[in-house]
Write a protein that holds these residues in place. Structure first.
Motif, short mmCIF file in Angstrom:
data_model
loop_
_atom_site.label_atom_id
_atom_site.label_comp_id
_atom_site.label_asym_id
_atom_site.label_seq_id
_atom_site.Cartn_x
_atom_site.Cartn_y
_atom_site.Cartn_z
N ILE A 14 -4.66 -0.17 -5.06
CA ILE A 14 -5.82 0.17 -4.69
C ILE A 14 -6.72 -0.69 -5.47
O ILE A 14 -6.37 -0.91 -6.65
CB ILE A 14 -6.35 1.51 -3.70
CG1 ILE A 14 -6.38 2.57 -5.08
CG2 ILE A 14 -5.53 1.43 -2.35
CD1 ILE A 14 -7.14 3.54 -4.47
N ALA A 22 -2.71 4.90 0.25
CA ALA A 22 -2.23 3.41 -0.37
C ALA A 22 -1.90 4.13 -2.18
O ALA A 22 -2.67 4.83 -2.67
CB ALA A 22 -3.30 2.89 -0.27
N PHE A 56 0.78 -1.56 0.48
CA PHE A 56 0.15 -0.06 -0.25
C PHE A 56 1.15 1.60 0.30
O PHE A 56 0.53 2.55 -0.53
CB PHE A 56 -1.06 -0.21 1.39
CG PHE A 56 -1.66 -1.61 1.15
CD1 PHE A 56 -2.33 -1.42 0.23
CD2 PHE A 56 -2.19 -2.04 2.55
CE1 PHE A 56 -3.55 -2.57 -0.08
CE2 PHE A 56 -2.36 -3.21 1.90
CZ PHE A 56 -3.06 -3.55 1.33
N VAL A 57 2.39 1.62 0.63
CA VAL A 57 3.05 2.63 0.81
C VAL A 57 3.74 2.68 -0.86
O VAL A 57 4.46 3.54 -0.79
CB VAL A 57 3.33 2.57 2.04
CG1 VAL A 57 1.88 2.50 3.21
CG2 VAL A 57 4.38 1.63 2.38
N PHE A 73 -6.93 4.03 3.31
CA PHE A 73 -6.39 3.73 2.11
C PHE A 73 -6.18 5.46 0.86
O PHE A 73 -6.04 4.82 -0.15
CB PHE A 73 -7.26 2.28 1.03
CG PHE A 73 -7.31 1.05 1.69
CD1 PHE A 73 -6.72 0.08 1.54
CD2 PHE A 73 -8.61 0.95 2.33
CE1 PHE A 73 -6.13 -0.74 1.63
CE2 PHE A 73 -8.61 -0.23 1.91
CZ PHE A 73 -7.66 -1.13 2.61
N TYR A 119 -11.83 -1.96 -2.07
CA TYR A 119 -11.18 -1.62 -0.88
C TYR A 119 -12.45 -0.68 -0.21
O TYR A 119 -12.61 -0.97 0.52
CB TYR A 119 -9.91 -1.10 -1.09
CG TYR A 119 -8.49 -2.31 -1.45
CD1 TYR A 119 -8.40 -3.15 -1.59
CD2 TYR A 119 -7.26 -1.38 -1.56
CE1 TYR A 119 -7.71 -4.19 -2.26
CE2 TYR A 119 -6.31 -2.44 -1.87
CZ TYR A 119 -7.10 -3.74 -1.81
OH TYR A 119 -5.70 -4.58 -2.60
N LYS A 178 -2.66 8.63 -5.44
CA LYS A 178 -3.40 8.12 -4.12
C LYS A 178 -4.35 9.38 -3.82
O LYS A 178 -5.03 10.32 -4.16
CB LYS A 178 -1.92 8.74 -2.79
CG LYS A 178 -1.39 8.29 -3.15
CD LYS A 178 0.46 8.20 -2.31
CE LYS A 178 1.33 7.13 -2.53
NZ LYS A 178 2.11 8.03 -1.56
#
Length: 506
Positions: free
Chosen positions: A346, A343, A268-269, A340, A350, A286
């Motif tokens: 994605i 994130a 996610f990062v 998220f 989600y 993002k």
């Protein structure tokens, strides 16, 4: 016994519920709509093929679980462990195929049961804290929302996790509001956490914490947690989850490190994360999760737009239990969006954990702000439900009778055509892996990008078939020789089947 005027009783009930009520014809329509949506989704469970790659991948992993009898380690390929997700959804699909046969219905039926569990929990909760009319409408709204309906029988992790997060959020709220049954609801909270941990992992716990901590701070009800069944609840959660996590690490060392660090942090990062063992990251801008949330809640997110101005002024005036109720729902909705937002990788699914609360918040605010819906609002609601039902019914019919028009990412048609020549046909695909081809051939398929493979086909003792991309067919067909005949085009691939009656000339 004192007789009570029915009109007075109805008025009191509607005032308590936020001046919202449905006529009997409204109730009958909603019940009929729910039945129709159930029937359409049931047909889709049979008629929709598995498509590459998500659903076909998870269905094939479950099929391998049934075939190999290994219920501890899901397998990405024979002998290759799948560390990407815990196995609860795989267990459900594998159990369905064990009971009902290896096929679409078996793989999907218990995922569908999980979605019905979510709807049932939400209905009972709304009936308990609001009224039967709102409970019925909220159930219809959630059932007919775009993402929930689509995911309700989709072989993947998310719906099973939503069952867990919904149970946890409902259990916690009931604990805070109830008296004698407080401890019981507190333990159900931990059962929901355990379901989430076995369905998708620690992300389920994080989602609930993101919603609950701000709510407790906002309402100042921290002291009520002194009686929360921490010990018994944690023991229940541990008893349900730790055995599998321990066995998985013992059986395939390295699982916990990859799953906890890779899948729950780096995915996610880290933009374009390259550590994914089973595919590639879904890199997106993002903050896109907020747009995804609006899309997944269609058509009902459109109904929220005209409600926002009056709802904003109403929120400022909320006090007491009404404020606690609506803030609880709002935080539940935004918890996955907050998680998220930063994130990089994605998917629209989600946002799914917040949809039960989104349906409840929409209906509850509408009842408080606008009261009983007028003629236009009522008919708009009914038309939205009808539109969703008819849209999915049309797609389901097309999937059954005109599969080539919408299911180009599934290999069911090609595999079926090849097996019509010989049930034991050996199919070879030119190009990358197709999970739907693996599922529909029960694992008896091979993939290649080496022309030398063509020379070995004549020696395997089986009738062979080749699936070749149409874009490069002119280059590869001469290499097959004269013993292969074209059997049709399926999506972007052309099927060639070995003619055993023809004399081989090379």
């Amino acid at each position: 016994m004192v007789a009570i005027d029915p009109k007075f009783d109805t008025a009191v009930r509607q005032e308590h519920a936020g001046r919202f009520g449905l006529t009997r014809s409204d109730q009958r329509f909603l019940l009929f709509a729910l039945g129709a949506l159930f029937a359409v989704r049931l047909l889709a469970m049979f008629w929709w093929p598995f498509t590459d790659s998500t659903e076909a991948r998870y269905a094939e992993i479950a099929r391998k679980m049934v075939e190999t009898g290994d219920w501890i380690t899901p397998q990405f390929d024979y002998g290759v462990p799948f560390w990407g997700k815990p196995p609860l959804h795989t267990w459900l699909s594998a159990l369905g195929m064990k009971l009902f046969g290896v096929g679409a219905f078996g793989a999907r039926v218990f995922i569908f049961a999980a979605s019905l569990g979510v709807l049932s929990l939400l209905f009972a909760w709304m009936r308990r804290h609001r009224d039967p009319d709102q409970a019925l409408l909220v159930t219809a709204v959630l059932a007919s929302s775009l993402m929930f309906f689509g995911a309700s029988a989709f072989v993947m992790t998310d719906m099973v996790m939503v069952l867990g997060t919904t149970l946890s959020m409902i259990g916690f709220y009931n604990y805070m509001e109830d008296g004698p049954s407080r401890s019981t609801w507190g333990r159900w909270f931990f059962v929901g956490i355990a379901i989430g941990l076995l369905a998708k992992g620690p992300v389920a716990l994080v989602l609930t914490v993101i919603a609950l901590v701000p709510w407790l701070a906002l309402t100042g009800r921290w002291r009520e947690l002194h009686g929360f069944p921490w010990l018994s609840g944690l023991l229940i959660a541990a008893a349900l989850t730790l055995p599998w996590y321990s066995l998985a690490e013992i059986k395939t060392p390295g699982f916990l490190r990859y799953f906890l660090i890779g899948e729950h942090f780096q995915r996610f990062v880290v933009p374009g994360w390259q550590g994914d063992l089973y595919g590639s990251g879904h890199e997106q801008p993002k903050g896109l999760i907020w747009l995804y949330a609006g899309a997944t809640f269609l058509p009902w997110s459109l109904f929220a737009l005209p409600l926002l101005p009056r709802a904003a002024s109403y929120v400022k005036e909320m006090t007491g239990s009404d404020r606690g109720w609506h803030s609880y729902l709002a935080l539940w909705v935004v918890a996955p969006l907050i998680l998220f937002t930063p994130a990089a990788n994605i998917l629209p699914a989600y946002a799914l954990p917040g949809l039960p609360a989104a349906a409840a918040l929409l209906v509850s605010l509408w009842a408080q702000v606008r009261g009983r819906p007028g003629w236009w609002a009522r008919n708009a609601v009914f038309m939205a439900i009808v539109f969703v039902g008819l849209a999915f019914l049309s797609l389901t019919i097309l999937a059954r009778y005109q599969p080539g028009s919408i299911t180009y990412r599934s290999e069911r048609g090609l595999v079926t055509a090849a097996q019509s020549y010989d049930p034991d046909v050996q199919i070879t695909y030119w190009g990358g892996r197709s999970f739907s081809a693996e599922f529909y051939t029960r694992g008896r398929v091979q993939f290649t990008e080496r022309t030398a493979t063509f020379d070995s086909l004549a020696d395997n003792g089986l009738r062979d078939a080749m699936a070749i991309p149409a874009s490069i067919a002119s280059e590869l067909v001469p290499l097959l020789g004269s013993r292969f005949d074209p059997a049709g085009q399926f999506g972007h691939r052309i099927l060639f089947v070995e003619n055993l009656d023809r004399e081989v000339t090379r």
